[in-house]
Design a protein around this motif. Structure first.
Motif, PDB file in Angstrom:
ATOM      1  N   CYS A 272       8.457 -10.141  -2.532  1.00  0.00           N
ATOM      2  CA  CYS A 272       7.554  -9.253  -1.829  1.00  0.00           C
ATOM      3  C   CYS A 272       7.638  -7.848  -2.390  1.00  0.00           C
ATOM      4  O   CYS A 272       8.704  -7.348  -2.659  1.00  0.00           O
ATOM      5  CB  CYS A 272       7.898  -9.228  -0.345  1.00  0.00           C
TER       6      CYS A 272
ATOM      7  N   LEU B 119      10.136 -15.619  -0.514  1.00  0.00           N
ATOM      8  CA  LEU B 119       9.450 -14.402  -0.105  1.00  0.00           C
ATOM      9  C   LEU B 119      10.334 -13.188  -0.194  1.00  0.00           C
ATOM     10  O   LEU B 119       9.904 -12.126  -0.595  1.00  0.00           O
ATOM     11  CB  LEU B 119       8.952 -14.560   1.337  1.00  0.00           C
TER      12      LEU B 119
ATOM     13  N   GLY C 239       9.765 -11.740   5.749  1.00  0.00           N
ATOM     14  CA  GLY C 239       8.706 -11.833   4.760  1.00  0.00           C
ATOM     15  C   GLY C 239       7.461 -11.052   5.086  1.00  0.00           C
ATOM     16  O   GLY C 239       6.457 -11.178   4.394  1.00  0.00           O
ATOM     17  N   ARG C 240       7.534 -10.269   6.140  1.00  0.00           N
ATOM     18  CA  ARG C 240       6.349  -9.494   6.520  1.00  0.00           C
ATOM     19  C   ARG C 240       6.629  -8.004   6.370  1.00  0.00           C
ATOM     20  O   ARG C 240       7.742  -7.556   6.616  1.00  0.00           O
ATOM     21  CB  ARG C 240       5.961  -9.792   7.969  1.00  0.00           C
ATOM     22  N   PRO C 241       5.622  -7.258   6.000  1.00  0.00           N
ATOM     23  CA  PRO C 241       5.808  -5.814   5.809  1.00  0.00           C
ATOM     24  C   PRO C 241       5.749  -5.086   7.137  1.00  0.00           C
ATOM     25  O   PRO C 241       5.322  -5.649   8.144  1.00  0.00           O
ATOM     26  CB  PRO C 241       4.603  -5.437   4.947  1.00  0.00           C
TER      27      PRO C 241
ATOM     28  N   CYS D  23       3.287 -11.689  -0.843  1.00  0.00           N
ATOM     29  CA  CYS D  23       3.456 -12.995  -0.221  1.00  0.00           C
ATOM     30  C   CYS D  23       2.334 -13.934  -0.617  1.00  0.00           C
ATOM     31  O   CYS D  23       1.397 -13.558  -1.274  1.00  0.00           O
ATOM     32  CB  CYS D  23       3.490 -12.856   1.296  1.00  0.00           C
TER      33      CYS D  23
ATOM     34  N   THR E 124       4.137  -2.727   9.919  1.00  0.00           N
ATOM     35  CA  THR E 124       2.726  -2.616  10.291  1.00  0.00           C
ATOM     36  C   THR E 124       2.311  -1.200  10.659  1.00  0.00           C
ATOM     37  O   THR E 124       1.134  -0.932  10.836  1.00  0.00           O
ATOM     38  CB  THR E 124       2.403  -3.532  11.484  1.00  0.00           C
TER      39      THR E 124
ATOM     40  N   LYS F 216       0.351 -15.281   1.485  1.00  0.00           N
ATOM     41  CA  LYS F 216      -0.785 -15.138   2.373  1.00  0.00           C
ATOM     42  C   LYS F 216      -1.639 -13.948   1.970  1.00  0.00           C
ATOM     43  O   LYS F 216      -1.173 -13.039   1.307  1.00  0.00           O
ATOM     44  CB  LYS F 216      -0.322 -14.954   3.821  1.00  0.00           C
TER      45      LYS F 216
ATOM     46  N   LEU G  47      -1.571  -6.897   6.844  1.00  0.00           N
ATOM     47  CA  LEU G  47      -0.880  -8.149   7.053  1.00  0.00           C
ATOM     48  C   LEU G  47       0.314  -8.330   6.127  1.00  0.00           C
ATOM     49  O   LEU G  47       0.829  -7.349   5.623  1.00  0.00           O
ATOM     50  CB  LEU G  47      -1.899  -9.284   6.907  1.00  0.00           C
ATOM     51  N   PRO G  48       0.702  -9.561   5.872  1.00  0.00           N
ATOM     52  CA  PRO G  48       1.957  -9.929   5.238  1.00  0.00           C
ATOM     53  C   PRO G  48       2.447  -9.007   4.130  1.00  0.00           C
ATOM     54  O   PRO G  48       1.634  -8.445   3.456  1.00  0.00           O
ATOM     55  CB  PRO G  48       1.706 -11.292   4.678  1.00  0.00           C
ATOM     56  N   CYS G  49       3.449  -8.929   3.729  1.00  0.00           N
ATOM     57  CA  CYS G  49       4.836  -9.333   3.702  1.00  0.00           C
ATOM     58  C   CYS G  49       5.686  -8.222   3.131  1.00  0.00           C
ATOM     59  O   CYS G  49       5.329  -7.115   3.297  1.00  0.00           O
ATOM     60  CB  CYS G  49       4.961 -10.599   2.892  1.00  0.00           C
ATOM     61  N   ALA G  50       6.719  -8.401   2.434  1.00  0.00           N
ATOM     62  CA  ALA G  50       7.319  -7.446   1.527  1.00  0.00           C
ATOM     63  C   ALA G  50       8.476  -6.566   1.952  1.00  0.00           C
ATOM     64  O   ALA G  50       8.275  -5.477   2.470  1.00  0.00           O
ATOM     65  CB  ALA G  50       6.282  -6.523   0.966  1.00  0.00           C
ATOM     66  N   PRO G  51       9.634  -6.972   1.670  1.00  0.00           N
ATOM     67  CA  PRO G  51      10.773  -6.085   1.837  1.00  0.00           C
ATOM     68  C   PRO G  51      10.738  -4.920   0.845  1.00  0.00           C
ATOM     69  O   PRO G  51      11.263  -3.866   1.114  1.00  0.00           O
ATOM     70  CB  PRO G  51      11.992  -6.963   1.548  1.00  0.00           C
TER      71      PRO G  51
ATOM     72  N   THR H  36      11.701   1.309  -1.617  1.00  0.00           N
ATOM     73  CA  THR H  36      12.583   0.928  -0.523  1.00  0.00           C
ATOM     74  C   THR H  36      12.290  -0.502  -0.097  1.00  0.00           C
ATOM     75  O   THR H  36      11.360  -1.139  -0.609  1.00  0.00           O
ATOM     76  CB  THR H  36      12.379   1.868   0.685  1.00  0.00           C
ATOM     77  N   PHE H  37      13.081  -0.997   0.803  1.00  0.00           N
ATOM     78  CA  PHE H  37      12.772  -2.240   1.497  1.00  0.00           C
ATOM     79  C   PHE H  37      12.230  -1.897   2.881  1.00  0.00           C
ATOM     80  O   PHE H  37      12.658  -0.926   3.499  1.00  0.00           O
ATOM     81  CB  PHE H  37      14.027  -3.092   1.692  1.00  0.00           C
ATOM     82  N   ALA H  38      11.336  -2.723   3.367  1.00  0.00           N
ATOM     83  CA  ALA H  38      10.859  -2.557   4.741  1.00  0.00           C
ATOM     84  C   ALA H  38      10.248  -3.866   5.204  1.00  0.00           C
ATOM     85  O   ALA H  38       9.834  -4.692   4.395  1.00  0.00           O
ATOM     86  CB  ALA H  38       9.843  -1.425   4.832  1.00  0.00           C
ATOM     87  N   GLY H  39      10.197  -4.045   6.507  1.00  0.00           N
ATOM     88  CA  GLY H  39       9.671  -5.291   7.061  1.00  0.00           C
ATOM     89  C   GLY H  39      10.781  -6.326   7.202  1.00  0.00           C
ATOM     90  O   GLY H  39      11.923  -6.099   6.806  1.00  0.00           O
ATOM     91  N   GLU H  40      10.409  -7.424   7.785  1.00  0.00           N
ATOM     92  CA  GLU H  40      11.375  -8.499   7.948  1.00  0.00           C
ATOM     93  C   GLU H  40      10.654  -9.833   8.024  1.00  0.00           C
ATOM     94  O   GLU H  40       9.451  -9.882   8.251  1.00  0.00           O
ATOM     95  CB  GLU H  40      12.222  -8.291   9.204  1.00  0.00           C
TER      96      GLU H  40
END
Lengths: 166, 110
Positions: free
Chosen positions: B8, B4, A19-21, B23, A23, B25, B99-103, A13-17
């Motif tokens: 991701c 990104l 560029g961030r996942p 990402c 939390t 980072k 932490l970071p990232c990932a659709p 799936t996609f998740a986060g926005e």
């Protein structure tokens, strides 16, 4: 210890926005010997904050996005109680219901809070209370709706149409 | 590096579970002490099994989105840098922040 892959999917799936996942990720028990990954994906835009529940469940060697539901929504970043857009906030609790002799537990999503008025008419520019209960069961790798009582929120409409929910 | 939003990715392992993201980072919250542990080694092992490669120093794998996932952008074309994002042994409970990232979220169960 030698590992073998029991189930995998590189793109569930996609998740986060931005560029961030997301939390908020938890390993949750969904049956006596079954576990899932619960992701709460929070998105913000135009003063509105929406949280989406995603359940990732191993199934027949792959990993399914077995359920996606909106579990919280508010407009705290935009609303104006002095005559602008009314302030609302609603959420759903996520509860797996343990039962004897089942492989997968049922799931209950209980809605409470407030939502935007149904009508845009000036007279109805007050929030409305929303309450509801949706029950789902695990079937063929997905959580599917058994029943739903009560309200849907306005952001639920997209999900309801997509999944032909009542 | 590609943007990104197209690179991701995340992966998740159970028995040992891992979310991995792609990402630029640093994405894990493993402390230096943890990185020396058997657990960290097993994450590396799992990532290598899942993606076929893993750079222990960078804590990344390189992978492409599967082509059959046509709804995902650039499936099978662009390489992603994948980082462990979340892992849990099957007995673990509770939230894990990272932490970071990932659709794009992937998952593997070991």
């Amino acid at each position: 210890m030698k590992w073998t892959i029991d189930a995998s999917n590189r793109a569930v799936t996609f998740a986060g926005e931005w560029g961030r996942p997301p939390t908020d990720i938890q390993l949750v028990q969904i049956g006596p010997n079954r576990r899932a990954v619960k992701v709460i994906d929070v998105g913000q835009g135009n003063g509105e904050t929406t949280a989406v529940l995603q359940l990732l469940i191993p199934w027949n060697g792959t990993v399914n996005l077995s359920l996606e539901r909106i579990v919280a929504d508010d407009d705290k970043g935009l609303c104006d109680s002095s005559g602008g857009l009314p302030c609302y906030a609603n959420r759903r609790t996520v509860t797996f219901v343990p039962k004897d002799k089942v492989e997968y537990y049922d799931l209950e999503l209980k809605l409470s809070g407030t939502d935007l008025p149904v009508s845009d008419a000036a007279a109805s520019r007050r929030v409305r209370k929303v309450n509801g209960l949706e029950t789902l069961k695990f079937e063929n790798g997905k959580y599917v709706q058994i029943s739903r009582q009560g309200d849907l929120t306005y952001v639920d409409d997209a999900v309801a149409k997509r999944e032909d929910l009542k | 590096m590609v943007p990104l939003r197209t690179k991701c990715s995340s992966a998740l392992l159970a028995a040992v579970l891992i979310f991995a993201s792609g990402c630029h980072k640093q994405s894990t919250e493993l402390s230096p002490e943890q990185s020396e542990t058997k657990e960290a080694f097993e994450i590396a092992q799992a990532m290598k099994m899942f993606y076929g490669n893993y750079d222990v120093k960078k804590q990344t794998s390189v992978a492409s989105l599967p082509k059959e996932k046509s709804s995902f952008p650039a499936a099978g074309e662009e390489q992603m840098t994948v980082r462990p994002l979340f892992h849990a042994f099957s007995g673990d409970a509770g939230a894990h922040n990272f932490l970071p990232c990932a659709p794009t979220i992937g998952m593997a169960v070991f």
